[in-house]
Design a protein around this motif. Structure first.
Motif, PDB file in Angstrom:
ATOM      1  N   ASP A  50     -40.871 -15.327  58.260  1.00  0.00           N
ATOM      2  CA  ASP A  50     -41.059 -14.016  58.878  1.00  0.00           C
ATOM      3  C   ASP A  50     -42.058 -14.132  60.024  1.00  0.00           C
ATOM      4  OD1 ASP A  50     -40.985 -11.344  59.418  1.00  0.00           O
ATOM      5  OD2 ASP A  50     -42.067 -10.723  57.623  1.00  0.00           O
ATOM      6  N   ILE A  51     -41.568 -14.684  61.143  1.00  0.00           N
ATOM      7  CA  ILE A  51     -42.407 -14.912  62.321  1.00  0.00           C
ATOM      8  C   ILE A  51     -41.684 -14.396  63.557  1.00  0.00           C
ATOM      9  CG2 ILE A  51     -43.564 -16.953  61.358  1.00  0.00           C
ATOM     10  CD1 ILE A  51     -41.619 -18.681  63.051  1.00  0.00           C
ATOM     11  N   SER A  52     -42.429 -14.239  64.650  1.00  0.00           N
ATOM     12  CA  SER A  52     -41.816 -13.858  65.928  1.00  0.00           C
ATOM     13  C   SER A  52     -40.692 -14.818  66.254  1.00  0.00           C
ATOM     14  CB  SER A  52     -42.854 -13.910  67.059  1.00  0.00           C
ATOM     15  OG  SER A  52     -43.852 -12.956  66.854  1.00  0.00           O
ATOM     16  N   GLY A  53     -39.636 -14.319  66.827  1.00  0.00           N
ATOM     17  CA  GLY A  53     -38.487 -15.163  67.162  1.00  0.00           C
ATOM     18  C   GLY A  53     -37.489 -15.167  66.030  1.00  0.00           C
ATOM     19  N   LEU A  54     -37.860 -15.688  64.872  1.00  0.00           N
ATOM     20  CA  LEU A  54     -36.943 -15.677  63.726  1.00  0.00           C
ATOM     21  C   LEU A  54     -36.713 -14.266  63.218  1.00  0.00           C
ATOM     22  CD1 LEU A  54     -37.716 -18.823  61.556  1.00  0.00           C
ATOM     23  CD2 LEU A  54     -35.688 -18.310  62.908  1.00  0.00           C
ATOM     24  N   ARG A  55     -37.719 -13.417  63.353  1.00  0.00           N
ATOM     25  CA  ARG A  55     -37.574 -12.022  62.947  1.00  0.00           C
ATOM     26  C   ARG A  55     -36.477 -11.335  63.765  1.00  0.00           C
ATOM     27  NH1 ARG A  55     -42.941 -10.493  63.845  1.00  0.00           N
ATOM     28  NH2 ARG A  55     -43.602 -11.753  62.079  1.00  0.00           N
ATOM     29  N   ASP A  56     -36.247 -11.838  64.987  1.00  0.00           N
ATOM     30  CA  ASP A  56     -35.192 -11.292  65.847  1.00  0.00           C
ATOM     31  C   ASP A  56     -33.843 -11.935  65.551  1.00  0.00           C
ATOM     32  OD1 ASP A  56     -37.062  -9.737  67.485  1.00  0.00           O
ATOM     33  OD2 ASP A  56     -37.721 -11.685  68.228  1.00  0.00           O
ATOM     34  N   ALA A  57     -33.851 -13.228  65.250  1.00  0.00           N
ATOM     35  CA  ALA A  57     -32.596 -13.976  65.067  1.00  0.00           C
ATOM     36  C   ALA A  57     -32.001 -13.807  63.671  1.00  0.00           C
ATOM     37  CB  ALA A  57     -32.835 -15.464  65.359  1.00  0.00           C
ATOM     38  N   VAL A  58     -32.834 -13.439  62.684  1.00  0.00           N
ATOM     39  CA  VAL A  58     -32.370 -13.243  61.307  1.00  0.00           C
ATOM     40  C   VAL A  58     -32.688 -11.822  60.885  1.00  0.00           C
ATOM     41  CG1 VAL A  58     -32.594 -13.982  58.894  1.00  0.00           C
ATOM     42  CG2 VAL A  58     -32.831 -15.665  60.741  1.00  0.00           C
ATOM     43  N   ARG A  59     -31.683 -11.104  60.413  1.00  0.00           N
ATOM     44  CA  ARG A  59     -31.928  -9.774  59.860  1.00  0.00           C
ATOM     45  C   ARG A  59     -32.144  -9.928  58.368  1.00  0.00           C
ATOM     46  NH1 ARG A  59     -27.549  -6.121  63.230  1.00  0.00           N
ATOM     47  NH2 ARG A  59     -28.610  -6.345  65.222  1.00  0.00           N
ATOM     48  N   ASP A  60     -33.387  -9.723  57.935  1.00  0.00           N
ATOM     49  CA  ASP A  60     -33.764  -9.947  56.539  1.00  0.00           C
ATOM     50  C   ASP A  60     -32.916  -9.081  55.607  1.00  0.00           C
ATOM     51  OD1 ASP A  60     -35.261 -11.028  54.428  1.00  0.00           O
ATOM     52  OD2 ASP A  60     -36.736  -9.416  54.524  1.00  0.00           O
ATOM     53  N   GLY A  61     -32.248  -9.737  54.661  1.00  0.00           N
ATOM     54  CA  GLY A  61     -31.398  -9.022  53.713  1.00  0.00           C
ATOM     55  C   GLY A  61     -30.005  -8.732  54.231  1.00  0.00           C
ATOM     56  N   GLU A  62     -29.751  -9.081  55.497  1.00  0.00           N
ATOM     57  CA  GLU A  62     -28.427  -8.832  56.084  1.00  0.00           C
ATOM     58  C   GLU A  62     -27.747 -10.120  56.543  1.00  0.00           C
ATOM     59  OE1 GLU A  62     -26.497  -6.362  59.818  1.00  0.00           O
ATOM     60  OE2 GLU A  62     -28.434  -5.715  59.041  1.00  0.00           O
ATOM     61  N   THR A  63     -28.482 -10.978  57.236  1.00  0.00           N
ATOM     62  CA  THR A  63     -27.919 -12.272  57.658  1.00  0.00           C
ATOM     63  C   THR A  63     -28.721 -13.439  57.091  1.00  0.00           C
ATOM     64  OG1 THR A  63     -29.206 -12.401  59.710  1.00  0.00           O
ATOM     65  CG2 THR A  63     -27.069 -11.287  59.830  1.00  0.00           C
ATOM     66  N   GLY A  64     -29.643 -13.129  56.217  1.00  0.00           N
ATOM     67  CA  GLY A  64     -30.455 -14.173  55.605  1.00  0.00           C
ATOM     68  C   GLY A  64     -31.671 -13.578  54.934  1.00  0.00           C
ATOM     69  N   LEU A  65     -32.590 -14.451  54.547  1.00  0.00           N
ATOM     70  CA  LEU A  65     -33.840 -14.039  53.916  1.00  0.00           C
ATOM     71  C   LEU A  65     -35.006 -14.582  54.726  1.00  0.00           C
ATOM     72  CD1 LEU A  65     -33.171 -14.825  50.141  1.00  0.00           C
ATOM     73  CD2 LEU A  65     -32.883 -12.635  51.328  1.00  0.00           C
ATOM     74  N   LEU A  66     -36.063 -13.778  54.841  1.00  0.00           N
ATOM     75  CA  LEU A  66     -37.280 -14.208  55.510  1.00  0.00           C
ATOM     76  C   LEU A  66     -38.424 -14.212  54.508  1.00  0.00           C
ATOM     77  CD1 LEU A  66     -37.023 -12.243  58.894  1.00  0.00           C
ATOM     78  CD2 LEU A  66     -36.466 -14.647  58.459  1.00  0.00           C
ATOM     79  N   VAL A  67     -39.202 -15.286  54.514  1.00  0.00           N
ATOM     80  CA  VAL A  67     -40.357 -15.419  53.618  1.00  0.00           C
ATOM     81  C   VAL A  67     -41.588 -15.705  54.463  1.00  0.00           C
ATOM     82  CG1 VAL A  67     -38.909 -16.263  51.721  1.00  0.00           C
ATOM     83  CG2 VAL A  67     -40.009 -17.911  53.249  1.00  0.00           C
TER      84      VAL A  67
END
Length: 201
Positions: free
Chosen positions: A158-175
């Motif tokens: 869950d960082i800048s850049g990845l927060r834009d490229a991955v939608r948490d719970g929709e296209t992946g998971l962010l930790v």
């Protein structure tokens, strides 16, 4: 940043960070996200028992030390599962990576693939169970959107850049970045639920 009148960024979160730093200055800060090659959309997704990291072999920036520690935590629970690490890296970084694999006790379960061509990258992406992006820093997260084009869930930070490229719970998971336990739990949750993993893909 003060040397330029116009700045181009590759993700909305980086754009916002730069705009905050330049408050009160008459500068244009625009965002144009990197595109995805059409060939990724044509690849047929299948699943083979491996997690994939694809990107530059830069242990600290890309969080590869965290990835190996997290994989070591779950390896005994999934005896058929492998981790593949693919991408370009200096001889020094590749040697350090192999030493980390040895230190974590996951030799034989981790393949350091190294540099690959476009066709090999597509094959690695389309056959992976999950694409892992444990980065500490990213500008955008190109591999995340390539993985999405192929239909693969991304486990990222869950960082800048990845927060834009991955939608948490929709296209992946962010930790949280740098959190071995959270990354290992993310792996477990995606491996345990085939339907959810495929839906996030």
């Amino acid at each position: 940043l003060r040397a330029y009148k116009r700045i181009l960024t590759v993700s909305p979160s980086v754009q916002m960070r730069i705009q905050e730093k330049l408050k009160g200055r008459d500068m244009s800060v625009d965002c144009v996200c990197n595109g995805v090659a059409e060939r990724y959309f044509a690849l047929e997704a299948v699943e083979e028992p491996y997690l994939l990291y694809f990107g530059r072999i830069d242990i600290h920036t890309k969080g590869l030390d965290i990835l190996l520690s997290a994989f070591a935590r779950i390896a005994a629970e999934y005896p058929q599962l492998e981790l593949k690490l693919a991408g370009r890296g200096s001889a020094e970084q590749l040697a350090k990576l192999r030493e980390l694999v040895r230190r974590e006790g996951v030799e034989g379960r981790v393949e350091v693939v190294g540099a690959v061509d476009d066709e090999q990258q597509g094959e690695l992406l389309r056959r992976a169970l999950v694409v892992c992006m444990p980065s500490r820093y990213e500008g955008w997260g190109m591999v995340a959107v390539e993985a999405a084009a192929v239909g693969k869930a991304v486990l990222g930070t869950d960082i800048s850049g990845l927060r834009d490229a991955v939608r948490d719970g929709e296209t992946g998971l962010l930790v949280p970045a740098g959190d071995v336990v959270a990354l290992a739990e993310g792996m477990r949750s995606l491996l345990a639920d085939d339907e959810r993993r495929q839906r996030l893909g």
